[in-house]
Design a protein around this motif. Structure first.
Motif, mmCIF file in Angstrom:
data_model
loop_
_atom_site.group_PDB
_atom_site.id
_atom_site.type_symbol
_atom_site.label_atom_id
_atom_site.label_comp_id
_atom_site.label_asym_id
_atom_site.label_seq_id
_atom_site.Cartn_x
_atom_site.Cartn_y
_atom_site.Cartn_z
ATOM 1 N N ALA A 100 0.852 -1.190 0.000
ATOM 2 C CA ALA A 100 0.000 0.000 0.000
ATOM 3 C C ALA A 100 0.886 1.238 0.000
ATOM 4 C CB ALA A 100 -0.909 0.005 1.228
ATOM 5 N N THR A 101 0.383 2.286 -0.613
ATOM 6 C CA THR A 101 1.105 3.554 -0.657
ATOM 7 C C THR A 101 0.428 4.563 0.256
ATOM 8 O OG1 THR A 101 1.801 3.171 -2.941
ATOM 9 C CG2 THR A 101 1.885 5.436 -2.153
ATOM 10 N N VAL A 102 1.213 5.324 0.977
ATOM 11 C CA VAL A 102 0.674 6.386 1.828
ATOM 12 C C VAL A 102 0.262 7.542 0.926
ATOM 13 C CG1 VAL A 102 1.155 8.012 3.700
ATOM 14 C CG2 VAL A 102 2.125 5.694 3.768
ATOM 15 N N VAL A 103 -1.030 7.828 0.883
ATOM 16 C CA VAL A 103 -1.533 8.912 0.035
ATOM 17 C C VAL A 103 -1.919 10.141 0.848
ATOM 18 C CG1 VAL A 103 -2.314 7.371 -1.780
ATOM 19 C CG2 VAL A 103 -3.868 7.936 0.084
ATOM 20 N N GLY A 104 -1.834 10.035 2.161
ATOM 21 C CA GLY A 104 -2.131 11.176 3.007
ATOM 22 C C GLY A 104 -1.680 10.920 4.425
ATOM 23 N N VAL A 105 -1.207 11.961 5.094
ATOM 24 C CA VAL A 105 -0.810 11.875 6.495
ATOM 25 C C VAL A 105 -1.750 12.787 7.270
ATOM 26 C CG1 VAL A 105 1.026 12.195 8.167
ATOM 27 C CG2 VAL A 105 1.573 11.415 5.855
ATOM 28 N N GLU A 106 -2.585 12.203 8.122
ATOM 29 C CA GLU A 106 -3.617 12.937 8.838
ATOM 30 C C GLU A 106 -3.410 12.797 10.340
ATOM 31 O OE1 GLU A 106 -7.175 11.094 7.507
ATOM 32 O OE2 GLU A 106 -6.780 11.484 5.381
ATOM 33 N N PRO A 107 -4.046 13.648 11.132
ATOM 34 C CA PRO A 107 -3.927 13.495 12.595
ATOM 35 C C PRO A 107 -4.377 12.116 13.071
ATOM 36 C CG PRO A 107 -4.861 15.628 12.056
ATOM 37 C CD PRO A 107 -4.783 14.867 10.766
ATOM 38 N N ALA A 108 -5.337 11.526 12.338
ATOM 39 C CA ALA A 108 -5.847 10.219 12.750
ATOM 40 C C ALA A 108 -4.946 9.072 12.305
ATOM 41 C CB ALA A 108 -7.252 10.008 12.191
ATOM 42 N N GLY A 109 -3.977 9.335 11.427
ATOM 43 C CA GLY A 109 -3.096 8.279 10.964
ATOM 44 C C GLY A 109 -2.749 8.408 9.499
ATOM 45 N N LEU A 110 -2.310 7.307 8.917
ATOM 46 C CA LEU A 110 -1.902 7.277 7.511
ATOM 47 C C LEU A 110 -3.066 6.826 6.637
ATOM 48 C CD1 LEU A 110 1.539 5.467 7.890
ATOM 49 C CD2 LEU A 110 1.073 7.933 8.003
ATOM 50 N N ARG A 111 -3.354 7.584 5.596
ATOM 51 C CA ARG A 111 -4.366 7.199 4.626
ATOM 52 C C ARG A 111 -3.678 6.397 3.527
ATOM 53 N NH1 ARG A 111 -9.991 7.407 4.492
ATOM 54 N NH2 ARG A 111 -9.742 9.244 5.825
ATOM 55 N N LEU A 112 -4.157 5.150 3.305
ATOM 56 C CA LEU A 112 -3.543 4.240 2.349
ATOM 57 C C LEU A 112 -4.450 4.015 1.141
ATOM 58 C CD1 LEU A 112 -2.223 1.544 4.848
ATOM 59 C CD2 LEU A 112 -1.077 3.621 4.063
ATOM 60 N N ASP A 113 -3.854 3.601 0.037
ATOM 61 C CA ASP A 113 -4.615 3.417 -1.200
ATOM 62 C C ASP A 113 -5.025 1.962 -1.434
ATOM 63 O OD1 ASP A 113 -2.146 2.307 -1.768
ATOM 64 O OD2 ASP A 113 -1.977 3.197 -3.766
ATOM 65 N N ARG A 114 -5.024 1.159 -0.402
ATOM 66 C CA ARG A 114 -5.476 -0.231 -0.504
ATOM 67 C C ARG A 114 -6.454 -0.498 0.628
ATOM 68 N NH1 ARG A 114 -3.595 0.422 -4.687
ATOM 69 N NH2 ARG A 114 -1.961 -0.721 -5.785
ATOM 70 N N GLY A 115 -7.371 -1.470 0.402
ATOM 71 C CA GLY A 115 -8.372 -1.737 1.419
ATOM 72 C C GLY A 115 -8.890 -3.149 1.373
ATOM 73 N N LEU A 116 -10.182 -3.313 1.663
ATOM 74 C CA LEU A 116 -10.783 -4.642 1.771
ATOM 75 C C LEU A 116 -10.649 -5.451 0.488
ATOM 76 C CD1 LEU A 116 -14.084 -3.663 3.619
ATOM 77 C CD2 LEU A 116 -12.071 -4.724 4.624
ATOM 78 N N ILE A 117 -10.800 -4.791 -0.644
ATOM 79 C CA ILE A 117 -10.755 -5.514 -1.911
ATOM 80 C C ILE A 117 -9.380 -6.131 -2.153
ATOM 81 C CG2 ILE A 117 -10.050 -3.567 -3.368
ATOM 82 C CD1 ILE A 117 -12.092 -4.586 -5.435
ATOM 83 N N ASP A 118 -8.359 -5.592 -1.513
ATOM 84 C CA ASP A 118 -6.996 -6.117 -1.666
ATOM 85 C C ASP A 118 -6.639 -7.138 -0.594
ATOM 86 O OD1 ASP A 118 -6.030 -4.218 -3.849
ATOM 87 O OD2 ASP A 118 -6.722 -2.824 -2.320
ATOM 88 N N GLY A 119 -7.558 -7.371 0.338
ATOM 89 C CA GLY A 119 -7.308 -8.363 1.372
ATOM 90 C C GLY A 119 -6.937 -7.799 2.721
ATOM 91 N N LEU A 120 -6.889 -6.479 2.855
ATOM 92 C CA LEU A 120 -6.541 -5.886 4.144
ATOM 93 C C LEU A 120 -7.741 -5.905 5.088
ATOM 94 C CD1 LEU A 120 -4.441 -2.785 3.018
ATOM 95 C CD2 LEU A 120 -3.644 -5.084 3.606
#
Length: 350
Positions: free
Chosen positions: A15-35
Protein backbone atom coordinates in the motif's frame (compact mmCIF):
# COMPACT_ATOMS: atom_id res chain seq x y z
CA UNK A 1 6.86 -23.37 10.30
CA UNK A 2 9.87 -22.52 8.19
CA UNK A 3 10.30 -19.05 6.72
CA UNK A 4 9.74 -20.50 3.23
CA UNK A 5 6.45 -22.16 4.18
CA UNK A 6 5.32 -19.00 5.99
CA UNK A 7 5.93 -16.95 2.87
CA UNK A 8 3.90 -19.41 0.78
CA UNK A 9 0.95 -19.18 3.18
CA UNK A 10 0.57 -15.39 2.86
CA UNK A 11 0.10 -12.84 0.09
CA UNK A 12 2.10 -9.63 -0.15
CA UNK A 13 0.02 -6.43 -0.33
CA UNK A 14 1.87 -3.18 -0.93
CA UNK A 15 0.00 0.00 0.00
CA UNK A 16 1.11 3.55 -0.66
CA UNK A 17 0.67 6.39 1.83
CA UNK A 18 -1.53 8.91 0.03
CA UNK A 19 -2.13 11.18 3.01
CA UNK A 20 -0.81 11.87 6.49
CA UNK A 21 -3.62 12.94 8.84
CA UNK A 22 -3.93 13.49 12.60
CA UNK A 23 -5.85 10.22 12.75
CA UNK A 24 -3.10 8.28 10.96
CA UNK A 25 -1.90 7.28 7.51
CA UNK A 26 -4.37 7.20 4.63
CA UNK A 27 -3.54 4.24 2.35
CA UNK A 28 -4.62 3.42 -1.20
CA UNK A 29 -5.48 -0.23 -0.50
CA UNK A 30 -8.37 -1.74 1.42
CA UNK A 31 -10.78 -4.64 1.77
CA UNK A 32 -10.76 -5.51 -1.91
CA UNK A 33 -7.00 -6.12 -1.67
CA UNK A 34 -7.31 -8.36 1.37
CA UNK A 35 -6.54 -5.89 4.14
CA UNK A 36 -8.49 -5.96 7.41
CA UNK A 37 -8.50 -3.82 10.58
CA UNK A 38 -5.80 -5.03 12.95
CA UNK A 39 -3.32 -6.01 10.23
CA UNK A 40 0.21 -4.70 10.76
CA UNK A 41 2.73 -3.85 8.09
CA UNK A 42 6.27 -2.58 7.65
CA UNK A 43 6.59 1.10 6.71
CA UNK A 44 9.49 1.96 4.42
CA UNK A 45 10.70 4.17 1.61
CA UNK A 46 13.12 3.58 -1.22
CA UNK A 47 16.28 5.64 -1.47
CA UNK A 48 18.55 5.60 -4.51
CA UNK A 49 22.18 5.06 -3.55
CA UNK A 50 24.15 5.51 -6.70
CA UNK A 51 22.31 3.39 -9.24
CA UNK A 52 20.96 0.97 -6.66
CA UNK A 53 17.63 1.45 -4.85
CA UNK A 54 17.84 0.78 -1.11
CA UNK A 55 14.88 0.05 1.12
CA UNK A 56 14.91 2.16 4.31
CA UNK A 57 12.75 0.84 7.14
CA UNK A 58 10.70 3.46 9.02
CA UNK A 59 8.74 1.41 11.56
CA UNK A 60 5.37 -0.32 11.53
CA UNK A 61 1.73 0.62 11.09
CA UNK A 62 -1.47 -1.05 12.30
CA UNK A 63 -4.73 -0.75 10.37
CA UNK A 64 -7.54 0.99 12.24
CA UNK A 65 -10.17 1.20 9.51
CA UNK A 66 -10.66 -0.35 6.07
CA UNK A 67 -12.91 0.77 3.25
CA UNK A 68 -13.33 -0.98 -0.07
CA UNK A 69 -10.28 0.67 -1.62
CA UNK A 70 -8.71 2.63 1.25
CA UNK A 71 -7.45 2.12 4.77
CA UNK A 72 -6.44 4.23 7.76
CA UNK A 73 -3.41 3.08 9.78
CA UNK A 74 -1.96 4.12 13.12
CA UNK A 75 1.79 4.59 13.05
CA UNK A 76 3.88 2.58 15.52
CA UNK A 77 7.08 4.57 15.13
CA UNK A 78 8.49 7.97 16.04
CA UNK A 79 9.93 8.45 12.56
CA UNK A 80 8.41 11.11 10.31
CA UNK A 81 6.19 9.50 7.67
CA UNK A 82 5.39 11.26 4.40
CA UNK A 83 3.13 10.81 1.42
CA UNK A 84 4.74 8.31 -0.94
CA UNK A 85 6.05 5.97 1.76
CA UNK A 86 4.94 2.34 1.39
CA UNK A 87 3.49 -0.16 3.83
CA UNK A 88 4.04 -3.87 3.24
CA UNK A 89 1.43 -6.31 4.58
CA UNK A 90 1.35 -10.10 4.61
CA UNK A 91 -2.28 -11.24 4.41
CA UNK A 92 -4.07 -14.55 4.23
CA UNK A 93 -4.62 -15.64 0.60
CA UNK A 94 -8.23 -16.63 1.38
CA UNK A 95 -9.13 -12.96 1.72
CA UNK A 96 -8.45 -12.49 -1.99
CA UNK A 97 -10.18 -15.64 -3.15
CA UNK A 98 -13.07 -15.40 -5.65
CA UNK A 99 -15.49 -16.68 -3.01
CA UNK A 100 -14.47 -14.02 -0.47
CA UNK A 101 -14.64 -11.21 -3.02
CA UNK A 102 -17.97 -12.42 -4.37
CA UNK A 103 -19.41 -12.38 -0.85
CA UNK A 104 -18.27 -8.80 -0.37
CA UNK A 105 -19.75 -7.88 -3.76
CA UNK A 106 -23.10 -9.42 -2.83
CA UNK A 107 -23.18 -7.55 0.47
CA UNK A 108 -22.60 -4.23 -1.26
CA UNK A 109 -25.11 -4.87 -4.00
CA UNK A 110 -27.72 -5.86 -1.41
CA UNK A 111 -27.28 -2.50 0.35
CA UNK A 112 -27.38 -0.50 -2.89
CA UNK A 113 -23.62 0.14 -3.09
CA UNK A 114 -23.43 -0.79 -6.76
CA UNK A 115 -20.21 1.01 -7.67
CA UNK A 116 -18.36 -0.86 -4.91
CA UNK A 117 -20.03 -4.13 -5.92
CA UNK A 118 -18.87 -3.61 -9.50
CA UNK A 119 -15.26 -3.20 -8.36
CA UNK A 120 -15.32 -6.51 -6.49
CA UNK A 121 -17.10 -8.35 -9.31
CA UNK A 122 -14.63 -7.04 -11.87
CA UNK A 123 -11.78 -8.46 -9.80
CA UNK A 124 -13.60 -11.81 -9.54
CA UNK A 125 -14.24 -11.87 -13.30
CA UNK A 126 -10.50 -11.43 -13.91
CA UNK A 127 -9.86 -14.52 -11.76
CA UNK A 128 -12.60 -16.73 -13.23
CA UNK A 129 -13.53 -15.12 -16.56
CA UNK A 130 -15.90 -17.84 -17.81
CA UNK A 131 -18.08 -18.21 -14.73
CA UNK A 132 -21.76 -17.67 -15.71
CA UNK A 133 -22.81 -16.61 -12.20
CA UNK A 134 -20.21 -13.85 -12.11
CA UNK A 135 -21.18 -12.75 -15.61
CA UNK A 136 -24.85 -12.47 -14.62
CA UNK A 137 -24.01 -10.55 -11.46
CA UNK A 138 -21.80 -8.18 -13.42
CA UNK A 139 -24.55 -7.47 -15.93
CA UNK A 140 -27.12 -6.86 -13.18
CA UNK A 141 -24.86 -4.37 -11.39
CA UNK A 142 -23.91 -2.62 -14.63
CA UNK A 143 -27.59 -2.31 -15.50
CA UNK A 144 -28.20 -0.57 -12.16
CA UNK A 145 -25.43 1.92 -12.95
CA UNK A 146 -26.48 2.73 -16.53
CA UNK A 147 -28.55 5.67 -17.61
CA UNK A 148 -27.00 8.63 -15.77
CA UNK A 149 -29.08 8.33 -12.60
CA UNK A 150 -27.36 5.86 -10.32
CA UNK A 151 -28.17 4.58 -6.83
CA UNK A 152 -26.05 6.37 -4.24
CA UNK A 153 -23.28 4.70 -2.28
CA UNK A 154 -24.37 3.72 1.22
CA UNK A 155 -21.91 4.67 3.99
CA UNK A 156 -20.26 2.24 6.34
CA UNK A 157 -21.52 1.76 9.91
CA UNK A 158 -21.03 4.54 12.48
CA UNK A 159 -17.69 4.62 14.25
CA UNK A 160 -17.65 2.48 17.39
CA UNK A 161 -17.23 5.47 19.68
CA UNK A 162 -20.22 7.18 18.07
CA UNK A 163 -22.74 4.38 17.68
CA UNK A 164 -26.37 5.31 17.18
CA UNK A 165 -28.67 5.72 20.17
CA UNK A 166 -30.25 2.28 20.78
CA UNK A 167 -33.39 3.95 22.14
CA UNK A 168 -34.03 5.85 18.91
CA UNK A 169 -37.10 4.74 16.94
CA UNK A 170 -36.33 2.39 14.05
CA UNK A 171 -36.03 3.83 10.58
CA UNK A 172 -38.64 3.09 7.96
CA UNK A 173 -37.75 0.46 5.37
CA UNK A 174 -35.73 1.98 2.53
CA UNK A 175 -38.49 1.38 0.02
CA UNK A 176 -41.52 2.04 2.24
CA UNK A 177 -44.61 2.87 0.14
CA UNK A 178 -45.03 6.60 -0.40
CA UNK A 179 -48.03 8.46 -1.77
CA UNK A 180 -47.81 9.71 -5.33
CA UNK A 181 -47.97 13.49 -5.60
CA UNK A 182 -47.16 15.95 -8.34
CA UNK A 183 -43.53 15.58 -9.29
CA UNK A 184 -41.25 12.81 -8.09
CA UNK A 185 -42.38 9.90 -5.87
CA UNK A 186 -41.47 10.44 -2.24
CA UNK A 187 -39.14 8.74 0.21
CA UNK A 188 -40.43 8.83 3.78
CA UNK A 189 -38.08 9.42 6.72
CA UNK A 190 -39.76 9.09 10.15
CA UNK A 191 -38.91 11.26 13.12
CA UNK A 192 -35.66 10.07 14.66
CA UNK A 193 -32.07 10.69 15.68
CA UNK A 194 -29.34 10.68 13.03
CA UNK A 195 -25.57 11.04 12.84
CA UNK A 196 -24.48 14.03 10.77
CA UNK A 197 -20.98 14.61 9.38
CA UNK A 198 -17.85 12.50 9.62
CA UNK A 199 -15.41 11.57 12.41
CA UNK A 200 -12.04 13.29 12.15
CA UNK A 201 -10.37 10.18 10.72
CA UNK A 202 -12.82 9.94 7.79
CA UNK A 203 -13.57 13.56 6.95
CA UNK A 204 -12.13 14.79 3.68
CA UNK A 205 -12.73 18.44 4.60
CA UNK A 206 -12.87 20.41 7.85
CA UNK A 207 -16.47 21.48 7.24
CA UNK A 208 -17.64 17.85 7.51
CA UNK A 209 -16.66 17.50 11.14
CA UNK A 210 -17.08 16.89 13.99
CA UNK A 211 -19.70 14.21 13.71
CA UNK A 212 -22.75 15.00 15.81
CA UNK A 213 -26.16 13.56 16.56
CA UNK A 214 -29.31 15.39 15.53
CA UNK A 215 -33.00 14.69 16.03
CA UNK A 216 -35.06 15.45 12.93
CA UNK A 217 -38.84 15.62 12.63
CA UNK A 218 -40.36 13.26 10.09
CA UNK A 219 -40.20 14.39 6.48
CA UNK A 220 -40.76 13.24 2.92
CA UNK A 221 -38.31 13.96 0.12
CA UNK A 222 -38.32 13.40 -3.64
CA UNK A 223 -36.59 10.22 -4.67
CA UNK A 224 -35.09 12.04 -7.68
CA UNK A 225 -34.41 15.64 -8.76
CA UNK A 226 -37.13 17.69 -10.46
CA UNK A 227 -37.16 17.15 -14.24
CA UNK A 228 -36.93 19.83 -16.91
CA UNK A 229 -40.45 18.92 -18.04
CA UNK A 230 -41.85 19.47 -14.54
CA UNK A 231 -39.98 22.77 -14.31
CA UNK A 232 -41.51 24.02 -17.57
CA UNK A 233 -45.01 22.89 -16.65
CA UNK A 234 -44.89 24.64 -13.28
CA UNK A 235 -42.98 27.84 -14.12
CA UNK A 236 -44.04 28.24 -17.75
CA UNK A 237 -40.55 28.25 -19.26
CA UNK A 238 -37.69 25.80 -19.71
CA UNK A 239 -34.84 25.73 -17.18
CA UNK A 240 -31.48 27.26 -18.02
CA UNK A 241 -29.99 23.79 -18.55
CA UNK A 242 -30.89 20.11 -18.43
CA UNK A 243 -28.73 17.28 -17.09
CA UNK A 244 -30.09 13.84 -17.97
CA UNK A 245 -33.69 15.09 -17.76
CA UNK A 246 -33.10 16.98 -14.50
CA UNK A 247 -33.74 20.75 -14.45
CA UNK A 248 -30.41 22.50 -13.92
CA UNK A 249 -28.80 25.95 -13.85
CA UNK A 250 -31.29 27.16 -11.24
CA UNK A 251 -30.56 29.89 -8.73
CA UNK A 252 -31.77 29.52 -5.15
CA UNK A 253 -34.99 31.51 -5.60
CA UNK A 254 -35.99 29.47 -8.66
CA UNK A 255 -35.33 26.25 -6.79
CA UNK A 256 -37.43 27.40 -3.82
CA UNK A 257 -40.24 28.63 -6.11
CA UNK A 258 -40.27 25.34 -7.95
CA UNK A 259 -40.71 23.38 -4.73
CA UNK A 260 -43.40 25.79 -3.56
CA UNK A 261 -45.32 25.25 -6.82
CA UNK A 262 -45.26 21.53 -6.05
CA UNK A 263 -46.68 22.15 -2.57
CA UNK A 264 -43.28 21.34 -1.01
CA UNK A 265 -40.10 23.09 0.12
CA UNK A 266 -36.36 22.79 -0.20
CA UNK A 267 -34.84 20.17 2.12
CA UNK A 268 -32.37 21.22 4.77
CA UNK A 269 -28.86 19.95 4.26
CA UNK A 270 -29.36 17.56 7.18
CA UNK A 271 -32.55 16.10 5.71
CA UNK A 272 -30.72 15.71 2.41
CA UNK A 273 -27.78 13.92 4.05
CA UNK A 274 -30.00 11.50 5.95
CA UNK A 275 -32.16 10.70 2.91
CA UNK A 276 -29.12 10.25 0.66
CA UNK A 277 -28.08 7.29 2.80
CA UNK A 278 -31.29 5.39 1.99
CA UNK A 279 -32.02 3.05 -0.86
CA UNK A 280 -34.36 4.55 -3.39
CA UNK A 281 -32.68 7.97 -3.23
CA UNK A 282 -31.42 8.66 -6.74
CA UNK A 283 -28.93 11.28 -7.82
CA UNK A 284 -27.94 12.52 -11.24
CA UNK A 285 -24.26 11.92 -11.92
CA UNK A 286 -21.91 14.90 -11.76
CA UNK A 287 -24.47 17.26 -10.20
CA UNK A 288 -25.05 19.05 -6.90
CA UNK A 289 -28.38 20.09 -5.39
CA UNK A 290 -29.69 23.14 -3.55
CA UNK A 291 -30.69 22.89 0.12
CA UNK A 292 -32.35 25.49 2.33
CA UNK A 293 -29.46 25.64 4.81
CA UNK A 294 -27.03 28.51 5.33
CA UNK A 295 -23.36 27.52 5.15
CA UNK A 296 -22.44 27.35 8.85
CA UNK A 297 -19.85 25.38 10.87
CA UNK A 298 -20.93 22.20 12.60
CA UNK A 299 -21.22 22.42 16.40
CA UNK A 300 -17.76 22.18 17.95
CA UNK A 301 -15.83 22.81 14.71
CA UNK A 302 -12.81 24.96 15.70
CA UNK A 303 -11.80 25.88 12.13
CA UNK A 304 -13.10 29.30 11.13
CA UNK A 305 -13.97 30.09 7.51
CA UNK A 306 -14.72 33.54 6.14
CA UNK A 307 -17.55 32.02 4.13
CA UNK A 308 -19.49 30.89 7.20
CA UNK A 309 -22.63 32.84 8.09
CA UNK A 310 -25.83 33.82 6.31
CA UNK A 311 -23.99 34.47 3.06
CA UNK A 312 -24.15 31.22 1.08
CA UNK A 313 -26.53 28.28 0.79
CA UNK A 314 -25.34 24.69 1.09
CA UNK A 315 -25.20 22.39 -1.94
CA UNK A 316 -24.95 18.61 -1.68
CA UNK A 317 -23.99 15.94 -4.23
CA UNK A 318 -20.99 15.05 -6.38
CA UNK A 319 -17.55 16.55 -5.96
CA UNK A 320 -15.46 17.91 -8.82
CA UNK A 321 -13.76 14.53 -9.30
CA UNK A 322 -16.91 12.59 -10.12
CA UNK A 323 -17.42 11.03 -6.69
CA UNK A 324 -20.72 11.06 -4.81
CA UNK A 325 -20.63 11.40 -1.05
CA UNK A 326 -23.79 12.28 0.92
CA UNK A 327 -21.67 14.03 3.56
CA UNK A 328 -19.80 16.44 1.28
CA UNK A 329 -20.74 20.12 1.73
CA UNK A 330 -20.45 22.80 -0.94
CA UNK A 331 -21.84 26.33 -1.01
CA UNK A 332 -23.00 28.96 -3.49
CA UNK A 333 -24.55 32.42 -3.35
CA UNK A 334 -28.33 32.46 -3.74
CA UNK A 335 -28.20 34.51 -6.95
CA UNK A 336 -25.60 32.33 -8.64
CA UNK A 337 -26.26 29.58 -11.17
CA UNK A 338 -24.25 26.61 -12.39
CA UNK A 339 -25.08 24.24 -15.27
CA UNK A 340 -24.72 21.21 -12.99
CA UNK A 341 -26.85 22.42 -10.04
CA UNK A 342 -30.27 20.77 -9.73
CA UNK A 343 -32.95 20.48 -7.05
CA UNK A 344 -35.25 18.03 -5.33
CA UNK A 345 -38.06 18.96 -2.93
CA UNK A 346 -39.26 17.88 0.50
CA UNK A 347 -42.18 18.40 2.87
CA UNK A 348 -43.03 17.78 6.52
CA UNK A 349 -44.44 14.38 7.43
CA UNK A 350 -46.03 12.82 10.56
Amino acid sequence: MSATLAALSTVLVLATVVGVEPAGLRLDRGLIDGLRPGDTGAVYYVLSVGERPVRIEAGRARLRECGDDWALAAVETEAEIYTGFRVEFQVEPGRQSPAALLELANQRAASGRYAAALAYLTRVAEMIPDDPLVARRLEAVRAALRGGEIPREAPGPPAAEESADPTAPPSAPADAPAPEVAGAPLLQIPVGRHWIGEPAGRARFYNQRPRFELRLPGFEIDRRPVTAEEFEQLLGRPPGATVREAAASLDFEEAAALCSALGKRLPSEFEWEVAAQREGFRVVAETAEWTSSWYLPYPGNPVGEAEYGEKFRVLRGYDGEGRFDPKLRFFMAADERAPDVTVRCARDWQ
